[in-house]
Motif scaffolding. Sequence first.
Motif, PDB file in Angstrom:
ATOM      1  N   ARG A 111       1.207  -0.853   0.469  1.00 39.61           N
ATOM      2  CA  ARG A 111      -0.335  -0.225  -0.177  1.00 39.61           C
ATOM      3  C   ARG A 111       0.987   1.108  -0.082  1.00 39.61           C
ATOM      4  O   ARG A 111       1.620   1.514   0.808  1.00 39.61           O
ATOM      5  CB  ARG A 111      -0.816   0.269   1.517  1.00 39.61           C
ATOM      6  CG  ARG A 111      -1.552  -1.134   1.619  1.00 39.61           C
ATOM      7  CD  ARG A 111      -2.754  -1.084   2.618  1.00 39.61           C
ATOM      8  NE  ARG A 111      -3.613   0.150   2.419  1.00 39.61           N
ATOM      9  CZ  ARG A 111      -5.334  -0.277   2.090  1.00 39.61           C
ATOM     10  NH1 ARG A 111      -5.484  -1.769   2.058  1.00 39.61           N
ATOM     11  NH2 ARG A 111      -5.771   0.548   1.635  1.00 39.61           N
ATOM     12  N   LYS A 113       0.673   4.737   0.652  1.00 34.88           N
ATOM     13  CA  LYS A 113      -0.095   6.245   1.111  1.00 34.88           C
ATOM     14  C   LYS A 113       0.351   7.760   0.216  1.00 34.88           C
ATOM     15  O   LYS A 113       0.923   7.659   0.679  1.00 34.88           O
ATOM     16  CB  LYS A 113      -0.889   6.206   2.992  1.00 34.88           C
ATOM     17  CG  LYS A 113      -0.838   5.325   3.102  1.00 34.88           C
ATOM     18  CD  LYS A 113      -1.130   5.218   4.746  1.00 34.88           C
ATOM     19  CE  LYS A 113      -1.797   4.067   5.508  1.00 34.88           C
ATOM     20  NZ  LYS A 113      -1.692   4.531   6.822  1.00 34.88           N
ATOM     21  N   GLU A 118      -5.355   6.395  -1.733  1.00 36.92           N
ATOM     22  CA  GLU A 118      -4.257   5.335  -1.522  1.00 36.92           C
ATOM     23  C   GLU A 118      -4.010   4.812  -2.475  1.00 36.92           C
ATOM     24  O   GLU A 118      -5.360   3.948  -3.220  1.00 36.92           O
ATOM     25  CB  GLU A 118      -4.219   4.412  -0.419  1.00 36.92           C
ATOM     26  CG  GLU A 118      -3.412   3.420   0.691  1.00 36.92           C
ATOM     27  CD  GLU A 118      -3.206   3.500   1.946  1.00 36.92           C
ATOM     28  OE1 GLU A 118      -2.830   2.072   2.136  1.00 36.92           O
ATOM     29  OE2 GLU A 118      -4.585   3.550   2.504  1.00 36.92           O
TER      30      GLU A 118
END
Length: 206
Positions: A111, A113, A118
Amino acid sequence: MFTGIVEELGEVVAVADLPDAARVTIKGPVVTSDAKHGDSIAVNGVCLTVVDVVDGAFTADVMRETLRRSSLAKVTEGDRVNLERAAALGQRIGGHIVQGHVDGTGTVLAREKAEHWEVVHIGLPPGLARYVVEKGSITVDGVSLTVVSVSEDQFSVSLIPTTLELTTLGRRAPGDLVNLEVDVLAKYVERLATPHLRDTGAEEAR
């Protein structure tokens, strides 16, 4: 048919093992407000048939094939799940055409951000990459998303704050399994075109 627009986050309140199946009970006041026996509700992108509705919760049976092909095999009491009722004729399709027939599971890889969104990278199981294209549609845990990038073994999607807040995708961590349904139109095109492509190849080889 569904559209991939999640209506609410439900909660699994019971899971019972059955011979070659499982019976799940899920709390979801919104999707059960007009639900009745035989209706279809997508649970993390899996189309399930309502068996019973009691006090804002519905019960559904999950067959062995569904357990084998989806992450519902690992669902436990207390888990949050994405819920969507079947689309009604005449309503706007906010996402894309979703059948609720999971093609396989992917694994959240990473992931990234950013300030307002995101980016999530998800692994692709063998055989599905050919149906995934940049800027095309894919369903992840029942959520209609646009593909940002794709390779032979993974793809990425961008999640806006609303998706992060109102679906399970805001909680998925690297290593978690997610249900994947590719665009059914791509599968139909492949099915229809393959015989003609084979015929063309045979002609060229002569």
